[in-house]
Every structure is written in C-alpha cells, then in structure tokens.
Design a protein around this motif. Structure first.
Motif, PDB file in Angstrom:
ATOM      1  N   MET A   1      17.286 -11.750 -14.482  1.00  0.00           N
ATOM      2  CA  MET A   1      16.850 -13.065 -14.943  1.00  0.00           C
ATOM      3  C   MET A   1      17.301 -14.157 -13.983  1.00  0.00           C
ATOM      4  O   MET A   1      16.659 -15.220 -13.879  1.00  0.00           O
ATOM      5  N   GLY A   2      18.393 -13.914 -13.266  1.00  0.00           N
ATOM      6  CA  GLY A   2      18.980 -14.923 -12.405  1.00  0.00           C
ATOM      7  C   GLY A   2      18.380 -15.006 -11.022  1.00  0.00           C
ATOM      8  O   GLY A   2      18.781 -15.871 -10.236  1.00  0.00           O
ATOM      9  N   VAL A   3      17.445 -14.128 -10.682  1.00  0.00           N
ATOM     10  CA  VAL A   3      16.896 -14.136  -9.323  1.00  0.00           C
ATOM     11  C   VAL A   3      15.412 -14.493  -9.318  1.00  0.00           C
ATOM     12  O   VAL A   3      14.694 -14.162  -8.377  1.00  0.00           O
TER      13      VAL A   3
ATOM     14  N   SER B   1      26.407 -16.321   1.178  1.00  0.00           N
ATOM     15  CA  SER B   1      25.942 -15.805   2.455  1.00  0.00           C
ATOM     16  C   SER B   1      26.492 -14.399   2.698  1.00  0.00           C
ATOM     17  O   SER B   1      27.692 -14.156   2.555  1.00  0.00           O
ATOM     18  N   GLY B   2      25.596 -13.472   3.026  1.00  0.00           N
ATOM     19  CA  GLY B   2      26.005 -12.099   3.290  1.00  0.00           C
ATOM     20  C   GLY B   2      26.225 -11.264   2.052  1.00  0.00           C
ATOM     21  O   GLY B   2      26.455 -10.057   2.152  1.00  0.00           O
ATOM     22  N   VAL B   3      26.160 -11.886   0.874  1.00  0.00           N
ATOM     23  CA  VAL B   3      26.392 -11.173  -0.391  1.00  0.00           C
ATOM     24  C   VAL B   3      25.150 -11.200  -1.269  1.00  0.00           C
ATOM     25  O   VAL B   3      24.774 -10.222  -1.888  1.00  0.00           O
ATOM     26  N   GLY B   4      24.486 -12.360  -1.314  1.00  0.00           N
ATOM     27  CA  GLY B   4      23.313 -12.516  -2.159  1.00  0.00           C
ATOM     28  C   GLY B   4      23.639 -13.307  -3.413  1.00  0.00           C
ATOM     29  O   GLY B   4      24.631 -14.043  -3.476  1.00  0.00           O
ATOM     30  N   THR B   5      22.801 -13.151  -4.413  1.00  0.00           N
ATOM     31  CA  THR B   5      22.968 -13.878  -5.666  1.00  0.00           C
ATOM     32  C   THR B   5      23.919 -13.109  -6.573  1.00  0.00           C
ATOM     33  O   THR B   5      23.711 -11.929  -6.845  1.00  0.00           O
ATOM     34  N   VAL B   6      24.959 -13.803  -7.067  1.00  0.00           N
ATOM     35  CA  VAL B   6      26.030 -13.135  -7.799  1.00  0.00           C
ATOM     36  C   VAL B   6      26.487 -14.017  -8.953  1.00  0.00           C
ATOM     37  O   VAL B   6      26.498 -15.250  -8.848  1.00  0.00           O
ATOM     38  N   ILE B   7      26.836 -13.401 -10.068  1.00  0.00           N
ATOM     39  CA  ILE B   7      27.391 -14.128 -11.203  1.00  0.00           C
ATOM     40  C   ILE B   7      28.753 -14.694 -10.806  1.00  0.00           C
ATOM     41  O   ILE B   7      29.577 -13.995 -10.210  1.00  0.00           O
TER      42      ILE B   7
END
Length: 307
Positions: free
Chosen positions: A141-143, A188-194
């Motif tokens: 849902m977050g992306v 950056s380098g990780v992506g979308t994260v909670i």
C-alpha cells in the motif's frame, strides 16, 4: 484450484494465505523457458563482444545468470516483466489457475495492476549490499499513490525456484492489516521502508516456499526479503490484482482486464497490444525525464543521506 470458504476466511483473518501446490510446472515453465531463451541469446551476444569468456550452458536456471553476472552485469537489468515483455509472462498474468485463486479474494471482475515484477535476486557476492532485490520492511500500500488507498489490491507472490532463508525468502508480519497505511520513507540505496517508530512489535513469519506454491497477501501486511546468501539466483514473481474499475495507484503505467464474468470481451489477450501499451507509457516517462520532469510513483520524499 478454487479457494475454499475456510481459506477465504483465513485470508481475511490473517491478511495472507499460502496455497501450496497451487500451480503446476505447465503453468510456470513457459515463463522460465522464455527467460532461459533470452539469457542464452544475450549470453551469446556478450561472448561475441568479448564481455564474457564462457556461456555456462550446462548450469541450471537458478545458477546460470549469476555465473554470467560474475563477469558482466549487462543482462541483469533486462529481467523485469515490463522490460523483457515476453509473451509467456503476459499469458501468465492471465493464467486461469492463478486467477481462480485471485477470484476467491477479489471477485469475478479482475484487473492486473501495473505493479508486476519478476525478481532475479542476486547472490551477495554480486551486490555489495546495494542491489539485488533485498527489500526492507514495507507495505505494498505504501509504494503506490493515494488514489488507490480506499480500494482493495491483492498481492500475489510466487517463487519460480524454491525460496528459503539462505536465498532470501519473504518474511511477513501476519494479522497486522486493517489499520491502514504506516508511515514510510524512501532511503537512498534501500528503497521505501516503514519508519522505525511505526514498525509493529511482533515476530516475523518466515515463508519458505516451493515452486508451485502461491502467497496471497493484503496490501497492508508489512513484509521484507533479506539477502541471498546462496550461490545462485532466487527467482520469483510479485503481481497485483484488483477489482476492475478501481484505480491502480500507478496511473502512468498500463493496467488491463484479465478476467470478466460479465464482459469477457473486455479481457486483453493480445500480447502485442500489451507490449504497445508498455512501450508507450515508458516513452512518455522518458520524454518527461528529457524535459526535466519526473513522474511520481509513490508518495514518500527521499530521506536525507546520513552524514
């Protein structure tokens, strides 16, 4: 395979359902064959260009690409569904056995959301921890954009080869759905994260799965995958399906009807048209980039890099 009433109730309660032996080799192997053919053709081109020294023809599917990437990474970015756009992958998106499962959750009017991926998770020796589909904790849902927030979107995740802790299988936080969207950030380098403060304090469930098994998951369930510590590739697909007529959350990219009990003629079965839709969307995006504009694919701003 139709879902039973018990399975549907379990999905609603837990926010996910693993259906073992849901698909046969006949369902999945055409996709694998299309990728094997592409990898073989591109490997021969790389060999002719002097970028690799051997073809690794005898290596199995879950090892060959990694061995090629040891010498040259040129093929790796071509693997995703929307990039390769193979006929086999397109036909799998509308696979009848797969859609029978989806229909039990979504209903009889089904659209394939454009967030559709084939993941070739690289072994850590090739990633330096920066690439290779290692996904931090997030909700699907977050992306996507908030246009789709009020609507149900089903995530369908399945391995093309066995997945386990060693090669970076999926991990989820069950029964955490129904509370809406958690706050995320893009690193950056990780992506979308909670964000850490929003993470539910429960023990992750590790989902080791065999080829043929299918995970159905609510878009609100947090999940992640860890690094691939094996010597080969962890191959998987993650797809999204929703009720036809509801917004996808990725409006620039093409969604399409894959099943309709009320209007069968609305189902897209023309592979060349699907290819055209993707090529057109990607060109619009590329033209915007050339003009210094960028389409927004999800809602989070990138977090500042640590000093």
């Amino acid at each position: 395979m139709q879902l039973s009433a018990t399975q549907i109730e379990q999905f609603k309660e837990d926010g996910f359902l693993v259906v073992e032996n849901a698909l046969d080799d006949a369902d999945i192997d055409p996709v694998i064959a299309a990728y094997e053919e592409h990898i073989d053709r591109r490997a021969r081109e790389l060999l002719a260009e002097g970028k690799i020294t051997q073809l690794h023809e005898e290596a199995p599917f879950d090892e060959r690409l990694a061995l090629i990437c040891d010498e040259c990474m040129d093929i790796y970015p071509e693997m995703d569904i929307y990039r390769l756009r193979s006929k086999a992958a397109f036909e799998f998106l509308g696979n009848a056995n797969l859609l029978d499962l989806v229909e039990g959750i979504v209903g009889p009017e089904i659209t394939c959301n454009p967030v559709q991926h084939l993941r070739a998770k690289l072994p850590t020796r090739l990633t330096s921890g920066a690439v290779g589909h290692v996904a931090a904790w997030h909700q699907d849902m977050g992306v996507v954009l908030d246009e789709s927030d009020p609507y149900f979107i089903l995530t369908v995740w399945l391995p093309l080869t066995p997945t386990n802790l060693e090669n970076g299988c999926l991990q989820i936080l069950p029964r955490t759905h129904g509370k809406g969207l958690l706050e995320h950030e893009t690193k950056s380098g990780v992506g979308t994260v909670i964000v850490d403060e929003q993470m539910p304090d429960i023990e992750p469930l590790v989902l080791e799965m065999e080829k043929g098994s299918v995970l159905l998951m609510d878009k609100q369930i947090p999940h992640r995958s860890t690094a691939n510590q094996s010597g080969g590739i962890r191959w998987s697909m993650d797809l999204r399906y929703q009720k036809t007529g509801t917004p996808s959350g990725r409006p620039i990219y093409p969604d399409f009807v894959v099943r309709s009990r009320s209007n069968p003629d609305s189902v897209l079965t023309d592979h060349s048209e699907w290819v055209r839709l993707w090529e057109e969307a990607l060109e619009v995006e590329a033209q915007a980039a050339r003009e210094g504009r960028k389409f927004q694919h999800h809602r989070w701003q990138e977090a500042p890099a640590p000093h």
